[in-house]
Motif scaffolding. Structure first.
Motif, PDB file in Angstrom:
ATOM      1  N   PHE A 150       0.835  -1.209   0.000  1.00 41.56           N
ATOM      2  CA  PHE A 150       0.000   0.000   0.000  1.00 41.56           C
ATOM      3  C   PHE A 150       0.869   1.258   0.000  1.00 41.56           C
ATOM      4  O   PHE A 150       0.658   2.179  -0.793  1.00 41.56           O
ATOM      5  CB  PHE A 150      -0.922  -0.018   1.221  1.00 41.56           C
ATOM      6  CG  PHE A 150      -1.847   1.161   1.299  1.00 41.56           C
ATOM      7  CD1 PHE A 150      -3.084   1.130   0.680  1.00 41.56           C
ATOM      8  CD2 PHE A 150      -1.474   2.309   1.981  1.00 41.56           C
ATOM      9  CE1 PHE A 150      -3.941   2.223   0.739  1.00 41.56           C
ATOM     10  CE2 PHE A 150      -2.313   3.406   2.046  1.00 41.56           C
ATOM     11  CZ  PHE A 150      -3.553   3.362   1.420  1.00 41.56           C
ATOM     12  N   ILE A 151       1.861   1.291   0.885  1.00 42.20           N
ATOM     13  CA  ILE A 151       2.728   2.472   0.969  1.00 42.20           C
ATOM     14  C   ILE A 151       3.587   2.597  -0.287  1.00 42.20           C
ATOM     15  O   ILE A 151       3.839   3.704  -0.778  1.00 42.20           O
ATOM     16  CB  ILE A 151       3.609   2.398   2.232  1.00 42.20           C
ATOM     17  CG1 ILE A 151       2.732   2.429   3.484  1.00 42.20           C
ATOM     18  CG2 ILE A 151       4.601   3.552   2.271  1.00 42.20           C
ATOM     19  CD1 ILE A 151       3.497   2.248   4.774  1.00 42.20           C
ATOM     20  N   LEU A 152       4.033   1.472  -0.829  1.00 42.12           N
ATOM     21  CA  LEU A 152       4.837   1.495  -2.052  1.00 42.12           C
ATOM     22  C   LEU A 152       4.081   2.175  -3.189  1.00 42.12           C
ATOM     23  O   LEU A 152       4.608   3.086  -3.854  1.00 42.12           O
ATOM     24  CB  LEU A 152       5.214   0.062  -2.442  1.00 42.12           C
ATOM     25  CG  LEU A 152       5.962  -0.106  -3.771  1.00 42.12           C
ATOM     26  CD1 LEU A 152       7.371   0.453  -3.665  1.00 42.12           C
ATOM     27  CD2 LEU A 152       6.002  -1.578  -4.188  1.00 42.12           C
ATOM     28  N   LEU A 153       2.844   1.762  -3.406  1.00 48.99           N
ATOM     29  CA  LEU A 153       2.069   2.324  -4.513  1.00 48.99           C
ATOM     30  C   LEU A 153       1.606   3.747  -4.211  1.00 48.99           C
ATOM     31  O   LEU A 153       1.533   4.589  -5.115  1.00 48.99           O
ATOM     32  CB  LEU A 153       0.864   1.425  -4.809  1.00 48.99           C
ATOM     33  CG  LEU A 153       1.202  -0.013  -5.215  1.00 48.99           C
ATOM     34  CD1 LEU A 153      -0.058  -0.772  -5.599  1.00 48.99           C
ATOM     35  CD2 LEU A 153       2.197  -0.037  -6.366  1.00 48.99           C
ATOM     36  N   GLY A 168      -8.285  10.283  -5.222  1.00 51.24           N
ATOM     37  CA  GLY A 168      -7.370   9.196  -5.554  1.00 51.24           C
ATOM     38  C   GLY A 168      -7.473   7.954  -4.697  1.00 51.24           C
ATOM     39  O   GLY A 168      -6.770   6.969  -4.950  1.00 51.24           O
ATOM     40  N   TRP A 169      -8.353   7.964  -3.675  1.00 48.72           N
ATOM     41  CA  TRP A 169      -8.399   6.831  -2.756  1.00 48.72           C
ATOM     42  C   TRP A 169      -8.890   5.553  -3.428  1.00 48.72           C
ATOM     43  O   TRP A 169      -8.232   4.508  -3.353  1.00 48.72           O
ATOM     44  CB  TRP A 169      -9.273   7.162  -1.554  1.00 48.72           C
ATOM     45  CG  TRP A 169      -9.546   5.981  -0.672  1.00 48.72           C
ATOM     46  CD1 TRP A 169     -10.699   5.266  -0.585  1.00 48.72           C
ATOM     47  CD2 TRP A 169      -8.633   5.352   0.228  1.00 48.72           C
ATOM     48  NE1 TRP A 169     -10.575   4.240   0.322  1.00 48.72           N
ATOM     49  CE2 TRP A 169      -9.305   4.269   0.837  1.00 48.72           C
ATOM     50  CE3 TRP A 169      -7.308   5.600   0.584  1.00 48.72           C
ATOM     51  CZ2 TRP A 169      -8.707   3.445   1.768  1.00 48.72           C
ATOM     52  CZ3 TRP A 169      -6.701   4.774   1.520  1.00 48.72           C
ATOM     53  CH2 TRP A 169      -7.399   3.712   2.104  1.00 48.72           C
ATOM     54  N   GLN A 205      -7.922   0.097  -5.503  1.00 53.68           N
ATOM     55  CA  GLN A 205      -8.113  -0.906  -6.550  1.00 53.68           C
ATOM     56  C   GLN A 205      -6.769  -1.396  -7.085  1.00 53.68           C
ATOM     57  O   GLN A 205      -6.571  -2.600  -7.307  1.00 53.68           O
ATOM     58  CB  GLN A 205      -8.949  -0.316  -7.687  1.00 53.68           C
ATOM     59  CG  GLN A 205     -10.400  -0.050  -7.313  1.00 53.68           C
ATOM     60  CD  GLN A 205     -11.167   0.646  -8.423  1.00 53.68           C
ATOM     61  OE1 GLN A 205     -10.632   0.874  -9.510  1.00 53.68           O
ATOM     62  NE2 GLN A 205     -12.417   0.998  -8.151  1.00 53.68           N
ATOM     63  N   GLU A 206      -5.844  -0.468  -7.277  1.00 54.20           N
ATOM     64  CA  GLU A 206      -4.517  -0.842  -7.773  1.00 54.20           C
ATOM     65  C   GLU A 206      -3.778  -1.703  -6.754  1.00 54.20           C
ATOM     66  O   GLU A 206      -3.106  -2.680  -7.119  1.00 54.20           O
ATOM     67  CB  GLU A 206      -3.708   0.414  -8.097  1.00 54.20           C
ATOM     68  CG  GLU A 206      -2.345   0.117  -8.701  1.00 54.20           C
ATOM     69  CD  GLU A 206      -1.557   1.375  -9.016  1.00 54.20           C
ATOM     70  OE1 GLU A 206      -0.388   1.254  -9.443  1.00 54.20           O
ATOM     71  OE2 GLU A 206      -2.101   2.489  -8.825  1.00 54.20           O
ATOM     72  N   VAL A 207      -3.897  -1.347  -5.475  1.00 55.43           N
ATOM     73  CA  VAL A 207      -3.234  -2.124  -4.422  1.00 55.43           C
ATOM     74  C   VAL A 207      -3.802  -3.539  -4.371  1.00 55.43           C
ATOM     75  O   VAL A 207      -3.050  -4.526  -4.279  1.00 55.43           O
ATOM     76  CB  VAL A 207      -3.397  -1.420  -3.057  1.00 55.43           C
ATOM     77  CG1 VAL A 207      -2.925  -2.327  -1.923  1.00 55.43           C
ATOM     78  CG2 VAL A 207      -2.618  -0.117  -3.034  1.00 55.43           C
ATOM     79  N   ILE A 210      -0.453 -11.889  -2.257  1.00 56.22           N
ATOM     80  CA  ILE A 210      -0.336 -11.235  -0.953  1.00 56.22           C
ATOM     81  C   ILE A 210      -1.736 -11.081  -0.369  1.00 56.22           C
ATOM     82  O   ILE A 210      -2.673 -10.680  -1.070  1.00 56.22           O
ATOM     83  CB  ILE A 210       0.347  -9.856  -1.090  1.00 56.22           C
ATOM     84  CG1 ILE A 210       1.787 -10.037  -1.587  1.00 56.22           C
ATOM     85  CG2 ILE A 210       0.338  -9.105   0.241  1.00 56.22           C
ATOM     86  CD1 ILE A 210       2.499  -8.732  -1.878  1.00 56.22           C
ATOM     87  N   ASP A 211      -1.878 -11.421   0.903  1.00 56.29           N
ATOM     88  CA  ASP A 211      -3.186 -11.336   1.556  1.00 56.29           C
ATOM     89  C   ASP A 211      -3.685  -9.892   1.563  1.00 56.29           C
ATOM     90  O   ASP A 211      -2.944  -8.957   1.893  1.00 56.29           O
ATOM     91  CB  ASP A 211      -3.100 -11.848   2.993  1.00 56.29           C
ATOM     92  CG  ASP A 211      -2.814 -13.344   3.048  1.00 56.29           C
ATOM     93  OD1 ASP A 211      -3.137 -14.036   2.064  1.00 56.29           O
ATOM     94  OD2 ASP A 211      -2.256 -13.806   4.066  1.00 56.29           O
ATOM     95  N   ILE A 212      -4.949  -9.728   1.211  1.00 63.65           N
ATOM     96  CA  ILE A 212      -5.567  -8.402   1.154  1.00 63.65           C
ATOM     97  C   ILE A 212      -6.339  -8.162   2.450  1.00 63.65           C
ATOM     98  O   ILE A 212      -7.151  -8.991   2.866  1.00 63.65           O
ATOM     99  CB  ILE A 212      -6.510  -8.283  -0.052  1.00 63.65           C
ATOM    100  CG1 ILE A 212      -5.717  -8.497  -1.347  1.00 63.65           C
ATOM    101  CG2 ILE A 212      -7.200  -6.924  -0.068  1.00 63.65           C
ATOM    102  CD1 ILE A 212      -6.585  -8.524  -2.587  1.00 63.65           C
TER     103      ILE A 212
END
Length: 363
Positions: free
Chosen positions: A286-289, A333-334, A339-341, A350-352
């Protein structure tokens, strides 16, 4: 009547003691408790005064050697000893003369007192601001241990019409870049690992082309390597994020290979396992994107302001445009980001997290 040790005289003595209320056990205990409370308050007051003075002077608290035989136990303990040398009452209740379970000199006690003082100062700042308009100034800095911190300063106009600035807090920010650097260092630790990374990247590119997820053409899908973020240039942070996102799947593959490789040292396997635990978490993705989206906007401003030909009007215009773009990202942008994450996490197994669940804070 009998002699002095007779039962009669013993009973008379007990009766006299019973009539004297000051010798009753509850009164004796209350008196003793009052003494202990007074000593504890004096001991705590000494600790608080020492902390206040050291904080006001900007002095460190702890010493390298705080043992009893040390010639210099650190500023805090030396200050307590100094106060004790001028007051026999203080000397009788602090340090060696204090109960072992209530010395009030541990680092935890110091931090708790400092946090109380900080909250009181912040409350006074809020009262000073009142209903006035204010702005928040934020700057990033690093301490000696390379941990990123965020300094928060409030600027406002007080009731007398004077501009005031007040330092509000110093917040330790999420150590995302520290984690990213650690992951990159583990994966890029040797030429062999770089070769593995490039091979894994080539396989990933071929797979995505086969699935139609990547376009083909001249100059497209070129091989690259992970880039370490620099300490000062934020453009290097953006490039580091881009490279890690692009090679995310290949990075995971190499980390798993190192973690299971018995030919390398246990320390290398441990580092790889630790890096793997970090990179496959939802919050890291999440932080990466999110940082990629933010720094894609701010990097343009950074590049513009570094041009020698830039003038003040164009600089102000670039700042205004950046603020508008960041505002749009914040307001609209949220959902696209989430959606991208989610797609990125599904793609990399990766677990969502379910963000609708109730948040429970630990610790």
């Amino acid at each position: 009547m009998g002699n002095s040790g007779s039962a009669h005289n013993y009973s008379v003595g007990c009766f006299n003691n019973l009539k004297n209320s000051m010798t009753h056990i509850d009164k004796v205990m209350v008196k003793e408790n009052e003494k202990l409370v007074a000593e504890a308050r004096l001991r705590l007051t000494t600790t608080i005064n020492s902390i206040r003075w050291l904080t006001f002077q900007g002095c460190p608290f702890r010493g390298h050697d705080e043992s009893q035989n040390s010639l210099n136990q650190g500023n805090f303990l030396e200050m307590v000893k100094l106060l004790a040398s001028y007051n026999k009452d203080v000397k009788g209740v602090v340090l060696q003369n204090a109960p072992k379970n209530a010395k009030y000199t541990s680092s935890d006690v110091q931090k708790e007192i400092l946090s109380i003082v900080a909250r009181k100062v912040q409350k006074l700042i809020r009262e000073e601001i009142g209903t006035s308009k204010f702005c928040i100034m934020v700057d990033e800095a690093r301490d000696e241990s390379k941990k990123e911190q965020m300094a928060i300063v409030i600027r406002f106009v007080n009731k007398e019409g004077l501009i005031k600035e007040r330092f509000l807090d110093l917040v330790h920010v999420h150590n995302f870049f520290q984690h990213a650097t650690f992951i990159i260092n583990v994966v890029s630790s040797s030429t062999k690992r770089n070769d593995e990374l490039l091979a894994a990247q080539a396989e990933e590119i071929a797979r995505e082309i086969e699935l139609g997820e990547l376009d083909t053409g001249q100059g497209a899908n070129q091989m690259s390597s992970l880039q370490r973020p620099g300490d000062t240039r934020w453009s290097s942070h953006y490039k580091s994020i881009q490279s890690l996102k692009k090679m995310f799947s290949a990075t995971i593959s190499v980390l798993r290979s190192i973690a299971n490789d018995r030919s390398v040292s246990k320390y290398s396997r441990g580092d790889a396992a630790g890096a793997l635990q970090i990179i496959v978490k939802f919050d890291f993705v999440f932080i990466l994107l999110m940082m990629e989206k933010i720094m894609k906007i701010t990097d343009v401003l950074c590049q513009t302001l570094q041009k020698k030909s830039i003038d003040i009007l164009n600089a102000l215009d670039s700042v205004s445009n950046t603020k508008v773009l960041l505002g749009n990202l914040r307001n609209d942008g949220w959902d696209p980001l989430l959606q991208e994450v989610n797609y990125f996490c599904e793609k990399n197994d990766i677990d969502i997290l379910d963000l609708n669940h109730k948040y429970v804070s630990f610790g």
